[in-house]
Scaffold this active site. Structure first.
Site, PDB file in Angstrom:
ATOM      1  N   ASN A  67       1.014  -1.162  -0.006  1.00  0.00           N
ATOM      2  CA  ASN A  67      -0.187  -0.100   0.091  1.00  0.00           C
ATOM      3  C   ASN A  67       1.111   0.788  -0.009  1.00  0.00           C
ATOM      4  O   ASN A  67       0.936   2.184  -1.130  1.00  0.00           O
ATOM      5  CB  ASN A  67      -1.364   0.064   0.962  1.00  0.00           C
ATOM      6  CG  ASN A  67      -1.952  -1.083   1.149  1.00  0.00           C
ATOM      7  OD1 ASN A  67      -1.706  -1.976  -0.024  1.00  0.00           O
ATOM      8  ND2 ASN A  67      -2.431  -1.740   2.710  1.00  0.00           N
ATOM      9  N   SER A 234      -8.664  17.006 -47.936  1.00  0.00           N
ATOM     10  CA  SER A 234     -10.006  16.694 -47.736  1.00  0.00           C
ATOM     11  C   SER A 234      -9.540  15.260 -49.212  1.00  0.00           C
ATOM     12  O   SER A 234      -9.055  15.151 -49.521  1.00  0.00           O
ATOM     13  CB  SER A 234     -10.357  17.257 -48.029  1.00  0.00           C
ATOM     14  OG  SER A 234     -11.740  16.978 -48.369  1.00  0.00           O
ATOM     15  N   LYS A 240      -9.210  21.850 -49.726  1.00  0.00           N
ATOM     16  CA  LYS A 240      -9.778  21.585 -48.482  1.00  0.00           C
ATOM     17  C   LYS A 240      -7.693  21.819 -47.724  1.00  0.00           C
ATOM     18  O   LYS A 240      -6.462  20.726 -48.349  1.00  0.00           O
ATOM     19  CB  LYS A 240     -10.491  20.525 -47.926  1.00  0.00           C
ATOM     20  CG  LYS A 240     -11.731  20.624 -48.209  1.00  0.00           C
ATOM     21  CD  LYS A 240     -12.389  22.002 -46.923  1.00  0.00           C
ATOM     22  CE  LYS A 240     -12.822  21.561 -46.197  1.00  0.00           C
ATOM     23  NZ  LYS A 240     -13.662  20.379 -45.647  1.00  0.00           N
ATOM     24  N   ASN A 242      -7.205  21.123 -44.043  1.00  0.00           N
ATOM     25  CA  ASN A 242      -7.686  20.529 -42.652  1.00  0.00           C
ATOM     26  C   ASN A 242      -6.656  21.256 -41.261  1.00  0.00           C
ATOM     27  O   ASN A 242      -5.238  20.330 -41.313  1.00  0.00           O
ATOM     28  CB  ASN A 242      -8.702  19.685 -42.483  1.00  0.00           C
ATOM     29  CG  ASN A 242      -9.531  19.745 -43.606  1.00  0.00           C
ATOM     30  OD1 ASN A 242     -10.312  20.716 -44.185  1.00  0.00           O
ATOM     31  ND2 ASN A 242      -9.447  18.585 -43.724  1.00  0.00           N
ATOM     32  N   TYR A 274      -6.551   1.735   3.092  1.00  0.00           N
ATOM     33  CA  TYR A 274      -6.631   1.076   1.601  1.00  0.00           C
ATOM     34  C   TYR A 274      -7.374   0.225   1.159  1.00  0.00           C
ATOM     35  O   TYR A 274      -8.781  -0.171   1.606  1.00  0.00           O
ATOM     36  CB  TYR A 274      -5.061   0.413   1.388  1.00  0.00           C
ATOM     37  CG  TYR A 274      -4.768  -0.100  -0.364  1.00  0.00           C
ATOM     38  CD1 TYR A 274      -4.330   0.956  -1.459  1.00  0.00           C
ATOM     39  CD2 TYR A 274      -5.897  -0.916  -0.745  1.00  0.00           C
ATOM     40  CE1 TYR A 274      -4.211   0.339  -2.186  1.00  0.00           C
ATOM     41  CE2 TYR A 274      -5.404  -1.280  -2.257  1.00  0.00           C
ATOM     42  CZ  TYR A 274      -4.925  -0.328  -2.754  1.00  0.00           C
ATOM     43  OH  TYR A 274      -4.404  -0.936  -4.404  1.00  0.00           O
ATOM     44  N   LYS A 282      -4.074   5.027 -11.708  1.00  0.00           N
ATOM     45  CA  LYS A 282      -3.703   5.746 -12.230  1.00  0.00           C
ATOM     46  C   LYS A 282      -3.102   5.417 -14.406  1.00  0.00           C
ATOM     47  O   LYS A 282      -2.881   6.052 -14.607  1.00  0.00           O
ATOM     48  CB  LYS A 282      -1.998   3.889 -12.250  1.00  0.00           C
ATOM     49  CG  LYS A 282      -1.648   4.051 -10.698  1.00  0.00           C
ATOM     50  CD  LYS A 282      -1.259   2.825 -10.447  1.00  0.00           C
ATOM     51  CE  LYS A 282      -0.928   2.781  -8.951  1.00  0.00           C
ATOM     52  NZ  LYS A 282      -2.028   2.537  -7.888  1.00  0.00           N
TER      53      LYS A 282
END
Length: 418
Positions: A67, A234, A240, A242, A274, A282
């Site tokens: 722990n 695109s 295009k 982007n 605990y 995590k």
């Protein structure tokens, strides 16, 4: 430490250290044989150590629990992550400050409610983000102080009857102090949640910046060209371009926010001390660190490589009556109450809008008709350049104030383009 207090001999310490180094090398190379029947990583390592050095390896776990060990390891990892993210924030701040040399004197329209409001210097805008990320750094530093408290030696719940020296361990591992209560030690993850919160605010700041630059890169704004390396085309529309990295930065903020929410829910009903639920902490923190780190690295590169479309910006700079507030403050300077001045200039703006002209194109007679104090001096405050020059207050977009702030930030960050 166990050797210093007489629990282990020097020879036993040497055996344990040698065995652990061998195990670490095998884990790093991917050759360590983890076994499912040994419960977890702790027992796998301890069993491997015993197989290498014999019964001395059984002394490894003296004076501690899984722990407090997990809490210690997690704090060490978060502490390192805070330091790494702080460096990335500094790099991003430097990217903004380094723009100030090439964008000096450029005026942008400032917005509230996505409506044109007042003119601002481009450098004032860049430094606004430096301030946001500086507060992020301060939050991380403050969080680090609470992270940097040693839980090791508080054991599973109540401490240990063995006369260990926790302060020695804290000194060896670079902790600033000791977790004072053994029940609190491994039962809470407030240090991790606080870190996740700090990461969430960083992500929110990045998302705000990304959203603005996505807008700025549209044809409707045409303020900004995002570096091609951080855009995609695109699959069907050949024209295009982007701004994908900016969109992903905005989108990944949702992951970081979600991770924080998951952590808050995870601990909301846990009794002391605990509980195995904490194993779920995590993955959320790791993901937030990975996500924010990647976004910060890319943000610094995008900021450094982007180019302002100065011609498009300047061609529409007089649109939106950005100098109206400055004209109102001119009237205030002539003794007119603020609310009255506001109403007078509002009527003048309405008149200019009907005529389709900026305020500076109204005649002196029109100004005089609105208020006697609006004499020929009004033309010295009208227009965005005059409006910019009129600012005086600390923290404003006054050229003098902004130059002072740029110099301060360069000194603070050791910016490249001094």
């Amino acid at each position: 430490m166990l050797s210093e207090v007489g629990v282990l001999t020097r020879e036993e310490v040497k055996l344990i250290e040698t065995g652990l180094e061998e195990i670490r090398a095998e884990i790093a190379s991917g050759t360590f044989p983890f076994r499912q029947d040994l419960e977890d990583v702790h027992m796998n390592i301890e069993r491997a150590l015993v197989e290498r050095i014999g019964d001395v390896g059984r002394k490894l776990h003296t004076g501690r629990s899984r722990n407090d060990q997990v809490s210690t390891d997690f704090r060490l990892w978060i502490r390192d992550s805070i330091d790494q993210i702080d460096i990335l924030l500094i790099d991003l701040q430097r990217s903004f400050v380094d723009r100030c040399s090439r964008d000096e004197g450029v005026i942008l329209p400032g917005y509230t409610h996505l409506q044109r409001a007042q003119p601002v210097l481009a450098n004032h805008y860049w430094l606004a983000y430096c301030e946001k990320y500086e507060r992020d750094r301060a939050r991380l530093a403050d969080c680090r102080r609470r992270v940097n408290q040693l839980p090791l030696g508080t054991a599973a719940l109540a401490g240990t009857s063995i006369a260990i020296d926790r302060q020695l361990v804290a000194d060896k591992l670079g902790f600033e102090g000791l977790v004072a209560n053994s029940m609190d030690s491994s039962s809470d993850r407030d240090f991790a949640i606080e870190f996740a919160f700090a990461l969430t605010l960083i992500a929110e700041h990045l998302s705000t910046w990304a959203e603005e630059w996505i807008l700025w890169s549209t044809c409707e704004f045409s303020f900004l060209r995002v570096p091609q390396a951080y855009c995609t085309g695109s699959s069907i529309m050949p024209q295009k371009i982007n701004p994908d990295v900016l969109e992903l930065t905005r989108g990944k903020t949702a992951r970081v926010v979600g991770n924080l929410q998951a952590l808050l829910v995870l601990v909301k009903g846990l009794p002391l001390a605990y509980n195995r639920d904490l194993q779920e902490d995590k993955e959320r923190v790791f993901d937030s660190v990975d996500t924010v780190s990647a976004c910060l690295e890319l943000a610094a590169a995008v900021v450094a490589g982007a180019e302002l479309n100065r011609e498009a910006i300047s061609s529409r700079l007089e649109h939106g009556y950005l100098d109206a507030t400055t004209l109102m403050e001119f009237l205030i300077g002539e003794g007119v109450p603020q609310r009255s001045a506001h109403e007078i200039i509002g009527r003048l703006v309405g008149s200019a809008m009907k005529q389709g002209v900026p305020l500076a194109k109204l005649s002196l007679d029109e100004f005089q008709l609105a208020h006697a104090a609006l004499n020929e001096e009004v033309f010295e405050v009208l227009g965005v350049e005059h409006a910019i020059s009129a600012f005086k207050s600390v923290g404003s977009t006054s050229p003098e104030r902004v130059s002072e702030q740029v110099a301060l930030w360069r000194e603070r960050l050791g910016s490249v383009n001094n």
